[in-house]
Design a protein around this motif. Sequence first.
Motif, short mmCIF file in Angstrom:
data_model
loop_
_atom_site.label_atom_id
_atom_site.label_comp_id
_atom_site.label_asym_id
_atom_site.label_seq_id
_atom_site.Cartn_x
_atom_site.Cartn_y
_atom_site.Cartn_z
N LYS A 100 -4.67 55.86 30.57
CA LYS A 100 -3.62 56.87 30.43
C LYS A 100 -4.16 58.21 30.93
CE LYS A 100 -1.46 54.64 26.45
NZ LYS A 100 -1.83 53.32 26.75
N GLY A 101 -3.25 59.09 31.29
CA GLY A 101 -3.66 60.41 31.76
C GLY A 101 -3.48 60.55 33.25
N ALA A 102 -4.00 61.63 33.79
CA ALA A 102 -3.84 61.91 35.22
C ALA A 102 -4.64 60.92 36.06
CB ALA A 102 -4.29 63.34 35.51
N ILE A 103 -3.97 60.32 37.01
CA ILE A 103 -4.58 59.34 37.91
C ILE A 103 -4.36 59.84 39.35
CG2 ILE A 103 -4.58 56.95 38.72
CD1 ILE A 103 -5.34 57.13 35.76
N ARG A 104 -5.39 59.85 40.16
CA ARG A 104 -5.27 60.28 41.55
C ARG A 104 -5.53 59.15 42.54
NH1 ARG A 104 -7.83 66.24 42.09
NH2 ARG A 104 -6.53 67.19 40.52
N GLU A 105 -6.28 58.16 42.08
CA GLU A 105 -6.70 57.11 42.99
C GLU A 105 -6.91 55.83 42.19
OE1 GLU A 105 -9.68 57.59 46.41
OE2 GLU A 105 -10.91 57.18 44.64
N ILE A 106 -6.47 54.71 42.76
CA ILE A 106 -6.69 53.41 42.14
C ILE A 106 -7.37 52.53 43.17
CG2 ILE A 106 -5.59 51.34 41.20
CD1 ILE A 106 -3.39 53.13 40.11
N GLU A 107 -8.47 51.91 42.77
CA GLU A 107 -9.14 50.94 43.64
C GLU A 107 -8.81 49.55 43.12
OE1 GLU A 107 -13.56 49.69 45.34
OE2 GLU A 107 -13.38 51.37 43.96
N VAL A 108 -8.35 48.69 44.02
CA VAL A 108 -8.02 47.32 43.64
C VAL A 108 -8.94 46.39 44.42
CG1 VAL A 108 -6.20 45.58 43.49
CG2 VAL A 108 -5.61 48.00 43.25
N TYR A 109 -9.66 45.55 43.68
CA TYR A 109 -10.61 44.63 44.29
C TYR A 109 -9.91 43.43 44.91
CZ TYR A 109 -14.14 47.35 41.81
OH TYR A 109 -14.93 48.37 41.35
N PRO A 110 -10.59 42.74 45.82
CA PRO A 110 -9.99 41.58 46.49
C PRO A 110 -9.42 40.56 45.50
CG PRO A 110 -12.09 42.12 47.52
CD PRO A 110 -11.97 42.96 46.27
N GLY A 111 -8.20 40.13 45.78
CA GLY A 111 -7.55 39.11 44.96
C GLY A 111 -7.02 39.61 43.62
N GLN A 112 -7.06 40.92 43.38
CA GLN A 112 -6.65 41.47 42.09
C GLN A 112 -5.42 42.36 42.25
OE1 GLN A 112 -8.21 40.25 39.41
NE2 GLN A 112 -9.47 39.11 40.87
N SER A 113 -4.91 42.83 41.11
CA SER A 113 -3.76 43.74 41.15
C SER A 113 -3.84 44.73 40.00
CB SER A 113 -2.44 42.95 41.08
OG SER A 113 -2.35 42.27 39.87
N ALA A 114 -3.07 45.80 40.14
CA ALA A 114 -2.96 46.83 39.11
C ALA A 114 -1.51 47.28 39.05
CB ALA A 114 -3.88 48.01 39.42
#
Length: 149
Positions: free
Chosen positions: A96-110
Amino acid sequence: MAFWLAAFATAALAAGDLSKQTPVEVTVDLGSPGKHEFTPNKLRFETGKLYKLVLRNASNDPHYFTSHGFSQMIWTRKVQVTQSRDGKTITLAEFKGAIREIEVYPGQSAEWWFVPVAAGRVNDLRCGITASDGRTHADHGMTGEIVIE
């Protein structure tokens, strides 16, 4: 008559309660085998609506979903790290909170749950991961545009 007035008033209050909204689901694929791209690479949202942005990475490389402009135009409710098990989506972690960047690894999701709070257009959606040739995925075309109306 009083019953109908009370029912109508309750419905009107719920319509403005963001916690009661059903999210609008938008899916973005982060890369594909051999390609560095966002699909789609043009995203459109409306202020005041709850969204669940599903970021899926079916490629063999990690990818970033980065847009500082976008992060300043939204209120983040939560980000969830998910995994598919036996055909069901399981939540592994929640942020939770301020998010600026999300990294998603191979074969995964967010999943990024947010409400746009300001209108505008940003062209800074990019993946800053460096490829084996020394260029970033953005240099290879992994960029995009986000419009909030």
